[in-house]
Scaffold this active site. Sequence first.
Site, mmCIF file in Angstrom:
data_model
loop_
_atom_site.group_PDB
_atom_site.id
_atom_site.type_symbol
_atom_site.label_atom_id
_atom_site.label_comp_id
_atom_site.label_asym_id
_atom_site.label_seq_id
_atom_site.Cartn_x
_atom_site.Cartn_y
_atom_site.Cartn_z
ATOM 1 C CG ASP A 7 4.821 -7.929 4.744
ATOM 2 O OD1 ASP A 7 4.201 -6.945 5.188
ATOM 3 O OD2 ASP A 7 5.889 -7.810 4.106
ATOM 4 C CB SER A 8 2.227 -5.751 1.624
ATOM 5 O OG SER A 8 3.537 -5.337 1.970
ATOM 6 C CE1 TYR A 39 -1.501 -5.191 0.912
ATOM 7 C CE2 TYR A 39 -1.768 -5.521 3.269
ATOM 8 C CZ TYR A 39 -1.955 -5.965 1.974
ATOM 9 O OH TYR A 39 -2.584 -7.158 1.751
ATOM 10 N N GLY A 40 1.677 0.582 2.204
ATOM 11 C CA GLY A 40 1.996 1.787 2.985
ATOM 12 C C GLY A 40 1.276 3.059 2.564
ATOM 13 C CB CYS A 70 2.492 -6.214 7.571
ATOM 14 S SG CYS A 70 2.091 -4.705 6.670
ATOM 15 C CG ASN A 71 5.638 -2.210 11.628
ATOM 16 O OD1 ASN A 71 5.664 -1.971 12.821
ATOM 17 N ND2 ASN A 71 6.570 -2.929 11.030
ATOM 18 C CB THR A 72 1.139 -0.943 6.774
ATOM 19 O OG1 THR A 72 2.484 -0.509 6.545
ATOM 20 C CG2 THR A 72 0.169 0.045 6.206
ATOM 21 C CB CYS A 206 8.558 -0.746 7.377
ATOM 22 S SG CYS A 206 8.197 -1.608 5.821
ATOM 23 C CB THR A 207 8.378 -6.482 8.432
ATOM 24 O OG1 THR A 207 7.393 -6.375 7.398
ATOM 25 C CG2 THR A 207 7.700 -6.517 9.787
ATOM 26 C CG HIS A 208 9.266 -4.541 2.928
ATOM 27 N ND1 HIS A 208 7.988 -4.753 3.369
ATOM 28 C CD2 HIS A 208 9.313 -5.037 1.664
ATOM 29 C CE1 HIS A 208 7.288 -5.342 2.408
ATOM 30 N NE2 HIS A 208 8.067 -5.532 1.360
#
Length: 283
Positions: A7-8, A39-40, A70-72, A206-208
């Site tokens: 992930d970022s 990254y978004g 990470c979705n992005t 968004c995983t965050h």
Amino acid sequence: MSIGLFDSGVGGLSVARALVDRLPEADFIYLADQANAPYGGRPGEEVVDLTRAGCERLFDEGASLVVLACNTASAIALRRLQQTWLPGYRKALGRAVNVLGIIVPTIEAATGLPWEHEAERRGDKIEALDILGVFSTPGTAASRVYEIEIDKRRQDVAVFSEPCPNLARLIESGADRALLAEEIKGHIEGLRRRIGRHPDRAILGCTHYEIVADLFVAALPEGTPLIHQPAATADALALYFERHPELDIGAGGARRFLTTGTPGLQSALIAEFWGGPVTFEAA
Ligand code: DGL
């Protein structure tokens, strides 16, 4: 050998938590590209290059599968990497490796249909429309991946994305929960204004955001079902590993956390979510 997670930043720890709980004996290695987070808002080509570099790093460390937590990265880079980079890389490496994302299991969970299913008949009478809200980074929202893939499978589900430009950064920096609650309330209200009512269901895309899923639950109308990507991904991966015994995922229960950014202890917000302190080593 191990399962790699990328992930970022700290968001992918939400997916890591579900996977570690589901496969406690597997060995895990997590890489956060905090030097380049978030990254978004980045151009797509940068997301592709950074994601490829992250995957290479995890394969160098002995991962047999990298999960883009990470979705992005999943929305923008996954297909490109699977098609144009992975086949040659796999050959050069000389062992079984793969890269998967988190959007496919999320869409399966949201539609209740397997990924292979595409709606056969268009134009059927729709009795009631199910309004699905997706909270995500601007990059994921601009890709329209949830709108496109859900529409292919379910014409009775209408998807509305709400980009949240600052939220991943705030969670990444370990912001105060009161501040995060305000930010989340603003986005929920923004979506409500745009579609004229609250959604029937929501995806934290968004995983965050899963780190503070309870704040979304508190701000959405009571009882709004959330589709949880970490759980959907853990379910899908457990089945995937059963079908792919050639992928060696280790059996020592190891967990390593690497960062391209500043190593050390992550925020109290993360410790609370993880259920103990999380310390990153330098990548
Ligand atoms: N956690 C990520 C996602 O799921 C990335 C957020 C970001 O870096 O902007 O999209």
